[in-house]
Write a protein that holds these residues in place. Structure first.
Motif, PDB file in Angstrom:
ATOM      1  N   SER A  61      30.340 -51.265   5.856  1.00 15.85           N
ATOM      2  CA  SER A  61      30.467 -52.434   4.990  1.00 15.85           C
ATOM      3  C   SER A  61      29.907 -53.681   5.673  1.00 15.85           C
TER       4      SER A  61
ATOM      5  N   GLU B 253      33.581 -56.451   0.104  1.00 15.37           N
ATOM      6  CA  GLU B 253      33.508 -54.994   0.136  1.00 15.37           C
ATOM      7  C   GLU B 253      34.694 -54.427   0.912  1.00 15.37           C
ATOM      8  N   ARG B 254      35.000 -55.032   2.039  1.00 15.29           N
ATOM      9  CA  ARG B 254      36.097 -54.535   2.869  1.00 15.29           C
ATOM     10  C   ARG B 254      37.436 -54.659   2.158  1.00 15.29           C
TER      11      ARG B 254
ATOM     12  N   GLN C  88      26.877 -49.720  -0.303  1.00 13.08           N
ATOM     13  CA  GLN C  88      28.234 -50.180  -0.050  1.00 13.08           C
ATOM     14  C   GLN C  88      28.998 -50.397  -1.352  1.00 13.08           C
TER      15      GLN C  88
ATOM     16  N   LEU D  87      37.649 -51.915  -0.416  1.00 15.06           N
ATOM     17  CA  LEU D  87      37.791 -50.627   0.258  1.00 15.06           C
ATOM     18  C   LEU D  87      39.200 -50.426   0.798  1.00 15.06           C
TER      19      LEU D  87
ATOM     20  N   LEU E 278      32.309 -48.419  -2.554  1.00 19.63           N
ATOM     21  CA  LEU E 278      33.482 -49.185  -2.978  1.00 19.63           C
ATOM     22  C   LEU E 278      33.991 -48.696  -4.327  1.00 19.63           C
TER      23      LEU E 278
ATOM     24  N   GLY F  67      32.826 -46.065   4.127  1.00 24.20           N
ATOM     25  CA  GLY F  67      32.474 -47.351   3.541  1.00 24.20           C
ATOM     26  C   GLY F  67      32.900 -48.520   4.412  1.00 24.20           C
ATOM     27  N   GLN F  68      34.062 -48.415   5.033  1.00 26.77           N
ATOM     28  CA  GLN F  68      34.510 -49.458   5.960  1.00 26.77           C
ATOM     29  C   GLN F  68      33.580 -49.542   7.163  1.00 26.77           C
TER      30      GLN F  68
END
Length: 100
Positions: A69, A74-75, A24, A78, A28, A65-66
């Motif tokens: 995640s 992380e979100r 993740q 992203l 990112l 990635g979303q």
């Protein structure tokens, strides 16, 4: 006297749950780099190929990635990378598209 212990959530930069998330974090970083590249090159008309392709790849990698995640940090990153990729992609498409 017993006191409640609170976990240290500010320890890691990306892992707020205390666990490592290498995939993740890599997605990112790649999304942010592609987003910045796409957004920056979108300001120049003759760089529309770079802008549109890096934007498209950034959108696809950021979306994946979303999907996988785990943490809010992380979100958040992203979403920033996805936004920059989308703006760069759309401006690159307006300036000439994916194939010139």
């Amino acid at each position: 006297m017993a006191q409640a212990l609170r976990p240290n959530t500010a320890g890691g930069l990306f892992a707020t749950d205390g666990k490592p998330h290498p995939l993740q974090d890599t997605l990112l970083a790649v999304t942010l780099v592609l987003g910045i590249t796409s957004f920056t090159t979108a300001m120049f008309h003759h760089l529309h190929l770079i802008s549109s392709w890096t934007g498209l790849v950034g959108i696809l990698i950021g979306a994946y990635g979303q999907w996988i995640s785990v943490t809010t940090r992380e979100r958040f990153g992203l979403v920033l990378g996805l936004g920059a990729s989308a703006v760069g992609f759309f401006l690159g498409m307006a300036h000439g598209g994916l194939f010139g």
